[in-house]
Design an enzyme around this catalytic site. Structure first.
Site, short mmCIF file in Angstrom:
data_model
loop_
_atom_site.label_atom_id
_atom_site.label_comp_id
_atom_site.label_asym_id
_atom_site.label_seq_id
_atom_site.Cartn_x
_atom_site.Cartn_y
_atom_site.Cartn_z
N LYS A 1 0.87 -1.17 0.00
CA LYS A 1 0.00 0.00 0.00
C LYS A 1 0.91 1.23 0.00
CE LYS A 1 -4.14 2.04 1.89
NZ LYS A 1 -3.72 3.41 1.72
N GLU B 1 -0.41 4.65 -8.16
CA GLU B 1 -0.04 5.65 -7.17
C GLU B 1 1.18 6.44 -7.64
OE1 GLU B 1 -2.12 5.46 -4.61
OE2 GLU B 1 -1.14 6.26 -2.81
#
Ligand code: IVH
Length: 697
Positions: free
Chosen positions: A142, A200
């Site tokens: 993450k 991301e």
């Protein structure tokens, strides 16, 4: 909610009072969360750590669960992220960009896995042997950056958008085009009509440090963390500024796809991305069931500090697309995925006071005394504030609510203050003019950041630290000589220098606090063993400024004998590998001080001995004669940095590949040089392999 009973009121009245209090608190939380959302998503300048935000958010979710009548469609719990900022054109996401549900404990993961397998079993057509068989998950990192959607039409990047509120984001195409790691064209002859890659944008820690140093030098505002630096850089209205910011990207999902079949699994999707030249992080896997999820979590947790970028957890996704579709979504997040977060590394607490500590070399460090706070997996009551300039720069005052950071084994530090919570009676820190331990003057040289006690070895604090350093495991390794004992020995003036240690007898030791005959004779025996050591340990134990364990080893190897080292000039010291002007100067100053020479004489007289050898012949550097060629973009090192690392070890770094090239170091988008190397059979290394090679030298 705390349940207080009000005498004389019935249960119904009490319930009504609780409900009113709940409604009031929910309203407060909504306002506060909305304010933090604005600060985080629209201004890229959060006011509080993420964990504090999560806590407030959790409180609101709990209230809305307990009192369903409080649920409102405009609650922050029903929305994702912030409003688009003015200045960027809005982009409506055809497939909404959602958020992830969070888990923290192992039980959250087990419950997630149970929900998923139950959900799949309830479906009308359980696939194959699903009954009882563990669910297959794709697991990944993450990343702590910001979500972006990249739209490729017929293989060409046509649009890039931020997540915004999940439905509408901002058009940041011009800025995204400046990120070298993001391909402008997909690497395929047969591109799909539309492929919307999601992932991301982030900034590597080394790049972040470099950027902040440059910002500081230019008098510009520094960023709190890499995530904010990445967000602030991407949301520049002038893409020339973005172009100068070192941003990276990892893909982890897909939005719209037309003109090509959707891969059957998430892992196959990411594999496909790799073939298209889209950056995907290597640290990903496919695992089975909750046990597989948890072992990935633990492995990543251990590696976390060594990763060159920030992550705040791992993400689990049901691997099969058809299973994902069957599980579907709840309001703001998919049921098929879970973010398993690591313990927060930042938390809020109150700064009770600032005291100063005196280090071994007299360095004065301001230390924050904190109201106890649980952060990074431990309770913290002290944190370093580094030095006076840092306190000013971070605008920290006594009484403030401060952000404390504890990452891995790093000493906890105060990152900054929450200015809006500053009390009226907050006090500024004033550096004392006299050492709190010995009363000598504290001095700060004009070009130094560190203030120092001028007391030297007359300062008990410095003497204590020097003794502890001398006795530590990597120095003379005197077992049983801990800080409590050193404290007493120095305070009661039993010892002054390390040499005095060797004069200690059982009788003198046994009467000290916490000591008995047995521990005293153990210490005497430990001192006896420590008397015979190696030259490298002895040099390290002396505590010369800037001489760590590795330098001490280099010096021992190079000079062979202590007398040679003591007599060496700065120029002679500079010949030693890894010894630069500052270290050389510091060594020369140390041996130029008569009292240091005296302590060494006393140690010799007390029977301390070490192994000596002949001085080493000056060895050629390990990569002398080898030629390297660098090509492509390396994941963490700039080309100059990689070149410097190789040249330091004697290698030559050439511009083109030939039969004489020994190694090619290749990164992303390596072109013809790589092809040529492969054709000539020249070994090709990636950054990791290069680092491993250098580390092994
Ligand atoms: S998947 C439908 N995977 O976390 C799920 N998100 O809280 C969409 N993030 O907005 C997100 N790493 O910015 C996904 N491997 C990863 C991620 C990831 C970081 C971020 C992303 C997203 C947020 C969700």
């Amino acid at each position: 909610m705390s349940q207080t009973s009000v005498p004389g009121q019935g249960a119904n009245a009490r319930k009504a009072a609780d409900a009113t209090a709940a409604a009031q608190r929910a309203a407060e939380l909504r306002i506060e969360l909305a304010r933090h959302n604005r600060a985080y998503y629209e201004e890229d300048a959060p006011l509080i750590p993420d964990a504090e935000y999560d806590r407030l958010f959790g409180e609101l979710v709990a209230l809305e669960t307990d009192y369903p009548e409080l649920q409102r469609s405009d609650s922050p719990t029903q929305r994702v992220g912030g409003k688009p900022v003015e200045g960027f054109a809005p982009v409506v996401h055809r497939v909404p960009m959602l958020s992830l549900n969070n888990g923290f404990a192992d039980e959250d993961v087990e419950a997630f896995d149970r929900r998923v397998s139950d959900g799949l079993r309830d479906g009308n057509a359980p696939s194959g042997d699903l009954f009882g068989a563990p669910v297959e998950y794709a697991v990944e990192l993450k990343f702590d950056g910001l979500a972006i959607a990249l739209r490729y039409e017929y293989g060409v990047l046509v649009q890039a958008a931020t997540r915004g509120d999940g439905t509408t984001g901002e058009d940041v195409t011009a800025n995204i085009r400046t990120i070298k790691k993001i391909p402008l064209r997909l690497d395929t002859d047969n591109p799909p009509e539309v492929l919307e890659v999601r992932g991301e944008v982030l900034m590597f820690r080394a790049d972040f440090d470099k950027l902040n140093r440059a910002q500081e030098a230019a008098g510009e505002k520094v960023f709190v963390n890499p995530r904010n630096a990445a967000a602030g850089s991407l949301r520049q209205l002038d893409s020339k500024i973005t172009a100068k910011r070192p941003l990276s990207f990892f893909a982890y999902g897909v939005g719209e796809l037309a003109g090509a079949p959707m891969p059957e699994t998430h892992s196959a999707l990411l594999d496909w991305y790799v073939t298209l030249g889209i950056p995907v992080n290597d640290r990903r896997d496919v695992v089975q069931g909750a046990a597989g999820l948890l072992s990935f979590y633990r492995a990543v947790g251990e590696a976390r500090e060594t990763l060159p970028y920030d992550i705040d957890g791992v993400v689990y996704k049901v691997n099969r697309r058809d299973e994902q579709d069957r599980l579907g979504f709840v309001s703001r997040a998919p049921r098929f995925a879970l973010a398993h977060k690591f313990p927060a590394q930042e938390a809020l607490t109150i700064l009770l006071d600032i005291e100063v500590q005196v280090g071994r070399t007299g360095a004065i460090t301001p230390v924050a005394r904190l109201a106890p706070v649980f952060v990074g997996g431990a309770t913290v009551t002290n944190a370093t504030l580094h030095n006076e300039d840092e306190i000013r720069r971070k605008d920290v005052m006594i009484g403030d609510t401060v952000i404390v950071r504890r990452a891995g084994d790093v000493i906890p530090e105060v990152v900054g203050s929450v200015l809006e919570r500053r009390p009226a009676d907050a006090r500024a820190f004033v550096m004392p003019t006299a050492c709190p331990v010995c009363g000598s003057a504290i001095e700060k040289l004009p070009d130094e950041v560190i203030a120092r006690c001028t007391g030297g070895l007359i300062c008990a604090a410095q003497r204590k630290q020097a003794l502890l350093h001398f006795a530590q495991r990597r120095a003379l390794d005197i077992e049983g000589l801990g800080d409590k004992l050193v404290e007493q020995l120095v305070d009661q003036q039993i010892i002054r220098t390390p040499a005095d240690l060797f004069k200690l007898g059982v009788a003198k030791l046994a009467v000290l606090d916490r000591m008995a005959d047995k521990s005293a004779s153990n210490l005497v025996a430990a001192l006896e063993t420590a008397r015979h050591t190696t030259l490298a340990r002895f040099i390290f134990a002396l505590g010369i400024r800037h001489v760590g364990e590795a330098t001490a080893k280099d010096l021992a190897r190079h000079f062979g004998k202590l007398d040679n080292l003591m007599a060496a000039s700065v120029d002679e010291l500079l010949v030693v590998p890894d010894v630069g002007p500052i270290v050389a100067q510091s060594i020369a100053i140390f041996f130029g001080e008569p009292h240091n020479v005296e302590v060494i004489e006393q140690l010799r007289a007390a029977g301390v001995t070490w192994t000596e050898s002949e001085p080493a012949a000056v060895a050629p550097l390990p990569l002398a004669g080898k030629t390297f060629v660098l090509t492509g973009t390396l994941p963490t090192l700039s080309r100059d940095e990689a070149k410097a690392m190789l040249e330091e070890r004697g290698a030559k770094v050439a511009g083109s590949v030939s039969a004489k090239t020994d190694y090619v170091v290749a990164g992303a988008e390596a072109g013809s040089k790589l092809t040529k190397a492969e054709a000539l059979g020249v070994p090709v290394l990636d950054e990791e392999a290069m680092r491993a090679m250098l580390a092994a030298l």
